[in-house]
Structures are given as C-alpha cells and as structure tokens.
Design a protein around this motif. Structure first.
Motif, mmCIF file in Angstrom:
data_model
loop_
_atom_site.group_PDB
_atom_site.id
_atom_site.type_symbol
_atom_site.label_atom_id
_atom_site.label_comp_id
_atom_site.label_asym_id
_atom_site.label_seq_id
_atom_site.Cartn_x
_atom_site.Cartn_y
_atom_site.Cartn_z
ATOM 1 N N GLU A 188 1.072 -11.429 -5.237
ATOM 2 C CA GLU A 188 0.079 -12.195 -5.981
ATOM 3 C C GLU A 188 -1.284 -12.268 -5.293
ATOM 4 O O GLU A 188 -2.122 -13.067 -5.655
ATOM 5 N N VAL A 189 -1.487 -11.373 -4.313
ATOM 6 C CA VAL A 189 -2.745 -11.458 -3.577
ATOM 7 C C VAL A 189 -3.868 -10.678 -4.282
ATOM 8 O O VAL A 189 -3.633 -9.632 -4.873
ATOM 9 N N THR A 190 -5.064 -11.245 -4.241
ATOM 10 C CA THR A 190 -6.220 -10.504 -4.761
ATOM 11 C C THR A 190 -7.326 -10.527 -3.702
ATOM 12 O O THR A 190 -7.395 -11.447 -2.895
ATOM 13 N N LEU A 191 -8.180 -9.515 -3.751
ATOM 14 C CA LEU A 191 -9.287 -9.442 -2.790
ATOM 15 C C LEU A 191 -10.604 -9.273 -3.543
ATOM 16 O O LEU A 191 -10.642 -8.593 -4.569
ATOM 17 N N SER A 192 -11.660 -9.858 -3.005
ATOM 18 C CA SER A 192 -12.989 -9.648 -3.588
ATOM 19 C C SER A 192 -13.530 -8.298 -3.085
ATOM 20 O O SER A 192 -13.014 -7.743 -2.109
ATOM 21 N N GLU A 193 -14.609 -7.825 -3.744
ATOM 22 C CA GLU A 193 -15.250 -6.565 -3.312
ATOM 23 C C GLU A 193 -15.648 -6.651 -1.835
ATOM 24 O O GLU A 193 -15.490 -5.694 -1.075
ATOM 25 N N GLU A 194 -16.164 -7.802 -1.457
ATOM 26 C CA GLU A 194 -16.630 -7.979 -0.085
ATOM 27 C C GLU A 194 -15.469 -7.907 0.915
ATOM 28 O O GLU A 194 -15.571 -7.279 1.974
ATOM 29 N N GLU A 195 -14.364 -8.549 0.540
ATOM 30 C CA GLU A 195 -13.192 -8.502 1.419
ATOM 31 C C GLU A 195 -12.686 -7.064 1.544
ATOM 32 O O GLU A 195 -12.331 -6.609 2.642
ATOM 33 N N ILE A 196 -12.645 -6.357 0.424
ATOM 34 C CA ILE A 196 -12.168 -4.968 0.471
ATOM 35 C C ILE A 196 -13.026 -4.147 1.435
ATOM 36 O O ILE A 196 -12.513 -3.383 2.258
ATOM 37 N N ARG A 197 -14.346 -4.350 1.367
ATOM 38 C CA ARG A 197 -15.236 -3.604 2.271
ATOM 39 C C ARG A 197 -14.947 -3.944 3.731
ATOM 40 O O ARG A 197 -14.814 -3.079 4.586
ATOM 41 N N GLU A 198 -14.827 -5.249 3.992
ATOM 42 C CA GLU A 198 -14.595 -5.681 5.379
ATOM 43 C C GLU A 198 -13.239 -5.176 5.900
ATOM 44 O O GLU A 198 -13.135 -4.674 7.027
ATOM 45 N N TYR B 91 -7.232 -0.061 -1.314
ATOM 46 C CA TYR B 91 -7.146 -1.526 -1.460
ATOM 47 C C TYR B 91 -7.348 -1.908 -2.929
ATOM 48 O O TYR B 91 -6.608 -2.713 -3.488
ATOM 49 N N SER B 92 -8.371 -1.300 -3.554
ATOM 50 C CA SER B 92 -8.721 -1.673 -4.933
ATOM 51 C C SER B 92 -7.580 -1.407 -5.903
ATOM 52 O O SER B 92 -7.350 -2.167 -6.833
ATOM 53 N N GLU B 93 -6.867 -0.299 -5.655
ATOM 54 C CA GLU B 93 -5.758 0.052 -6.554
ATOM 55 C C GLU B 93 -4.744 -1.069 -6.652
ATOM 56 O O GLU B 93 -4.100 -1.251 -7.674
ATOM 57 N N PHE C 204 0.796 -1.236 0.000
ATOM 58 C CA PHE C 204 0.000 0.000 0.000
ATOM 59 C C PHE C 204 0.830 1.289 0.000
ATOM 60 O O PHE C 204 0.268 2.382 0.067
ATOM 61 N N VAL C 205 2.156 1.149 -0.078
ATOM 62 C CA VAL C 205 3.006 2.351 -0.017
ATOM 63 C C VAL C 205 2.675 3.299 -1.179
ATOM 64 O O VAL C 205 2.482 4.506 -0.992
ATOM 65 N N GLY C 206 2.597 2.751 -2.394
ATOM 66 C CA GLY C 206 2.336 3.589 -3.579
ATOM 67 C C GLY C 206 1.000 4.309 -3.460
ATOM 68 O O GLY C 206 0.907 5.526 -3.690
ATOM 69 N N ALA C 207 -0.038 3.563 -3.097
ATOM 70 C CA ALA C 207 -1.387 4.154 -3.008
ATOM 71 C C ALA C 207 -1.410 5.266 -1.958
ATOM 72 O O ALA C 207 -2.001 6.338 -2.168
ATOM 73 N N LYS D 77 -3.566 13.726 4.649
ATOM 74 C CA LYS D 77 -4.866 14.060 4.051
ATOM 75 C C LYS D 77 -5.858 13.067 4.643
ATOM 76 O O LYS D 77 -5.617 11.854 4.627
ATOM 77 N N LYS D 78 -6.952 13.573 5.165
ATOM 78 C CA LYS D 78 -7.919 12.757 5.897
ATOM 79 C C LYS D 78 -8.401 11.561 5.060
ATOM 80 O O LYS D 78 -8.619 11.699 3.854
ATOM 81 N N VAL D 79 -8.559 10.421 5.704
ATOM 82 C CA VAL D 79 -9.108 9.251 4.996
ATOM 83 C C VAL D 79 -10.423 8.832 5.640
ATOM 84 O O VAL D 79 -10.684 9.134 6.807
ATOM 85 N N ASP D 80 -11.249 8.139 4.862
ATOM 86 C CA ASP D 80 -12.451 7.517 5.427
ATOM 87 C C ASP D 80 -12.574 6.138 4.783
ATOM 88 O O ASP D 80 -11.706 5.726 4.008
ATOM 89 N N GLN D 81 -13.648 5.451 5.097
ATOM 90 C CA GLN D 81 -13.747 4.068 4.638
ATOM 91 C C GLN D 81 -13.693 3.946 3.112
ATOM 92 O O GLN D 81 -13.023 3.070 2.565
ATOM 93 N N SER D 82 -14.378 4.861 2.407
ATOM 94 C CA SER D 82 -14.406 4.693 0.952
ATOM 95 C C SER D 82 -13.035 4.991 0.337
ATOM 96 O O SER D 82 -12.628 4.355 -0.636
ATOM 97 N N ILE D 83 -12.301 5.892 0.939
ATOM 98 C CA ILE D 83 -10.943 6.164 0.424
ATOM 99 C C ILE D 83 -10.039 4.950 0.663
ATOM 100 O O ILE D 83 -9.254 4.549 -0.202
ATOM 101 N N ILE D 84 -10.196 4.357 1.825
ATOM 102 C CA ILE D 84 -9.375 3.167 2.113
ATOM 103 C C ILE D 84 -9.780 2.013 1.175
ATOM 104 O O ILE D 84 -8.925 1.285 0.666
ATOM 105 N N GLU D 85 -11.054 1.890 0.894
ATOM 106 C CA GLU D 85 -11.495 0.867 -0.079
ATOM 107 C C GLU D 85 -10.819 1.110 -1.421
ATOM 108 O O GLU D 85 -10.336 0.179 -2.072
#
Ligand code: NAP
Ligand code: ZN
Length: 368
Positions: A324-334, A361-363, A282-285, A350-358
């Motif tokens: 090589e890890v992948t996450l489903s939409e549901e996992e990303i939310r959790e 993860y998605s990136e 997650f360093v890049g994101a 810069k302030k983060v919230d749940q949708s920014i963190i999602e």
C-alpha cells in the motif's frame, strides 16, 4: 569457467542441531556475549536453548538484547561499549539478519580501533571476535555471508561492509526457530531469500558455482509457493525456506545483491517497510527490465517456480505482501539518486542509470 569461492563458515543444518554440538562452543573461550533482538531470541526459543547449553558446558555469558531492526550505527556503538565492559571471548548472534549483522559489526569493532562509520571505508587489520550465528528468520542468509548491513543516518540510507573476518565461525541453522514468526514476517523474509537467489542468478557477476547455489535456492523456494498462498507453514516447509535462505546467502557471498536491494533500502529507511517486503515490490520491474538481456535465465527460473510469465509471478508476490505504499515524484527522484550510490546496481545484466531506476520505482509505487 572462472570463479573464486571463499566461505569459511562451518554449517550445521538440522532440527535441534545445537544440542548435538554443544562441545563446539568451548573452542571459542570461557565467556560468550549473546547478541539478539528484544524478542526474537526469546520467542524463537533459541536464547533459552543456548543459555541451557552454555550452562551445561560451563561457559559464562552475558546478553545484549537491544539490537534494533535494520540496526543504526548508534545501536552498534551501544553494543560495542557493552562488549568491552563484559570482556567476552566470543559472540553468539541469535535472530534475524538484524542481530546477526549487528554481531558482525560489534565483533569487528571490538578488536579494531575504529568508529562504526569507518567500517565502510577501512579494511579490518585484526580478526573480529569469533561469531556463532543462529538464525531465527529464513531470509537473509547472513549466517553464511561476510556482509553486515547497517542504517547510516548521516547518509540517509543503509550501507553494508564486508570482511573475510566477518563470516561466522559456525552457523547453527535450525528451522524450528522460525516457528514463532508471524506469517507476515515468514513471507517477507522468504521473499528476501528468493530475491537473493534471483538477483544473484541474473547478476553480471554470476558464475557456474553461484548459479548452482541460486538455482538450488529457487528450487527450494518453489516448493513453498502453495504454503505461502495458504499460510500453511509446516516444519517441512520451514526447512525448505531455511534451506533457500542459506542457499541465497551462499549465492550472494559470491556475487553480491543487485538493483532490487539498492532500491529497497530507501523504502526501509524512509518508509519503515521491512527489508523483504521492500525488495519484493521491485522484483517484477527488475525482471521485466532485464528479460530481453537474460531471456533463457528468466524463462528457466519461471519454469522452476511454475509461473507462465513475469506478470503472473509478480501478482503472486504482490498479493502476499501489504502493497500500500506510494511515493511522490520528489521521493522517487531522491530514492533513485540514493540507489545509484550503491555499488550493487552495477550487477544488473542490463545497465541501469538514475532515470531507469526512477521508472522502476514509478511502475510500482507512484502516488497520485
Ligand atoms: P530482522 O530485522 O532481523 O527481524 C524482523 C522482525 O522479526 C523483528 O521484529 C524480530 O524481532 C522478529 N523476529 C525474528 N525472529 C523471530 C522469531 N523466530 N519469532 C518471532 N519474531 C522474530 O529481519 P530479517 O529480515 O531477518 O533481517 C533484515 C536485516 O538483514 C536488514 O537490515 C537487511 O538489510 C539485512 N540483510 C543482511 C544480509 C546479509 O548478508 N548480512 C542479507 C540480506 C539482508 P526482534 O526485534 O526481537 O529481533
Ligand atoms: Zn536481502
């Protein structure tokens, strides 16, 4: 300028440093409890060295070598039972962050009538058993922090507690104990150390003093970049990695970690990905998200590291871990929900919230 620094650990850094300082062990009593992992103490050579030294100093000892990686609370309870049966005067934690963090938790529960879960909500009334820390990875800097990070099944995540009593009394930092690390662990842990420095440097809580530690750690890490690319870990490089880890520990002692650590915990907890590897994803994101808020710091850091932009640096990081890890939409939310329960997310420039963190993860790890 405005800061407070409390770091009461005596730091002795250098090859063979425990041998020149054997007399210091005697200050803590007549019986030592050595806490280590199932192989790290032995493979690094630190366990044999410590035992030889304790014999020379006529200090009796017992060994608890069952610490698991990312130790769960149940593992801590096992260690506390052992410690109480053995009635030791002090603890010697040998290993990576896992055994040293376990040593801090066991030392606290030995002298305080608390359950392991209480560590997260109660401050310690009594001083912990004294701890001597001997790191065998160059990553967490736990030998100079007050933090202990534990896996909590009830909460499906990792949580940390900290207390002024949890700082080790002495840290013997000898990079030769990292010679036995597999390259993969050397790299994962080196990236963890870098991440501590970077997360602290960019943190809202950063200050004049913590930035000095963080930049010093980033500078030491920058000297190891071609060694990482070439898997060529000489003793000098191991010294720089250890120093960078130690600097990262000092930096996060002042500021805590940041969003990257909050996000990494679920990758470790659910996907069994090592701590350093999990953070690296997650360093890049994190850097991209914060670049416009802390442009000078980002630029200065990249210049020290010798990369032209975030993308080039991220490519270097990701090409040196198994990504090589992948996450489903549901996992990303959790996972994003769980990350939001960690207080270190508040340290983001810069302030983060749940949708920014999602999105972060998605990136990096979104599956098909
Ligand atoms: P670790 O979990 O302590 O160790 C990783 C692996 O490396 C283990 O299999 C370990 O063996 C092995 N190992 C350790 N030293 C070795 C050596 N010299 N030679 C061969 N193998 C060796 O990894 P870590 O990255 O150092 O620590 C991670 C933990 O620290 C996580 O729980 C993380 O959350 C925590 N952490 C704490 C702080 C803090 O300030 N307290 C900061 C960041 C992270 P064994 O299984 O035998 O031990
Ligand atoms: Zn870490």
């Amino acid at each position: 300028m405005d800061f407070t620094l409390f770091m009461p650990t005596k730091v002795i850094f250098g090859k063979q440093c425990i041998f020149e300082n054997g007399h210091l062990f005697k200050e803590f009593g007549k019986k030592a409890l050595i806490i280590t992992g199932k192989s790290s103490g032995k493979k690094s050579g630190a366990l044999d060295d410590v035992i030889a030294l304790l014999k020379k100093e006529e200090i009796s000892y017992c060994v608890f070598d069952h610490v698991m990686n990312n130790p769960p609370l149940e593992n801590i309870s096992e260690g506390v039972l052992f410690a109480k049966k053995e009635k030791a005067d002090f603890i010697i934690g040998i290993g990576g962050g896992s055994p040293i963090d376990a040593a801090k938790a066991i030392a606290a529960l030995y002298t305080n009538e608390l359950q392991p879960m209480d560590l997260f909500s109660h401050s310690l009334k009594n001083a912990s058993l004294p701890i001597i820390a001997i790191p065998t990875t160059a990553g967490t800097g736990s030998e100079v922090t007050p933090y202990s990070v534990l896996s909590v099944r009830e909460l499906k995540t990792k949580k940390s507690f900290s207390s002024p009593y949890s700082f080790p009394k002495i840290a013997f930092i000898d990079s030769t104990y990292t010679r036995s690390l597999p390259d993969e662990v050397t790299i994962d842990t080196a990236f963890d150390a870098f991440s501590h420095c970077m997360e602290s440097y960019l943190s809202l809580k950063s200050n004049h003093q913590s930035e000095l530690f963080a930049l010093e750690g980033i500078n030491a890490f920058s000297k190891c970049i071609s060694a990482i690319k070439n898997r060529d870990f000489t003793d000098d490089i191991r010294d720089y990695l250890m120093y960078s880890s130690y600097m990262g520990g000092l930096a996060i002692t002042m500021t805590g970690t940041n969003v990257i650590h909050a996000m990494g915990y679920s990758m470790t907890y659910f996907k069994n990905i090592s701590h350093g590897h999990a953070n690296t994803l997650f360093v890049g994101a994190f850097l991209r998200y914060n670049q416009s808020t802390v442009p000078e710091k980002t630029e200065k850091m990249l210049a020290i590291l010798g990369f032209k932009d975030i993308m080039q640096f991220e490519r270097f990081l990701l090409s040196n871990i198994k990504n090589e890890v992948t996450l489903s939409e549901e996992e990303i939310r959790e996972y994003a929900q769980l990350a939001c329960t960690q207080k270190n997310i508040n340290n983001s420039p810069k302030k983060v919230d749940q949708s920014i963190i999602e999105n972060m993860y998605s990136e990096v790890v979104k599956g098909v």
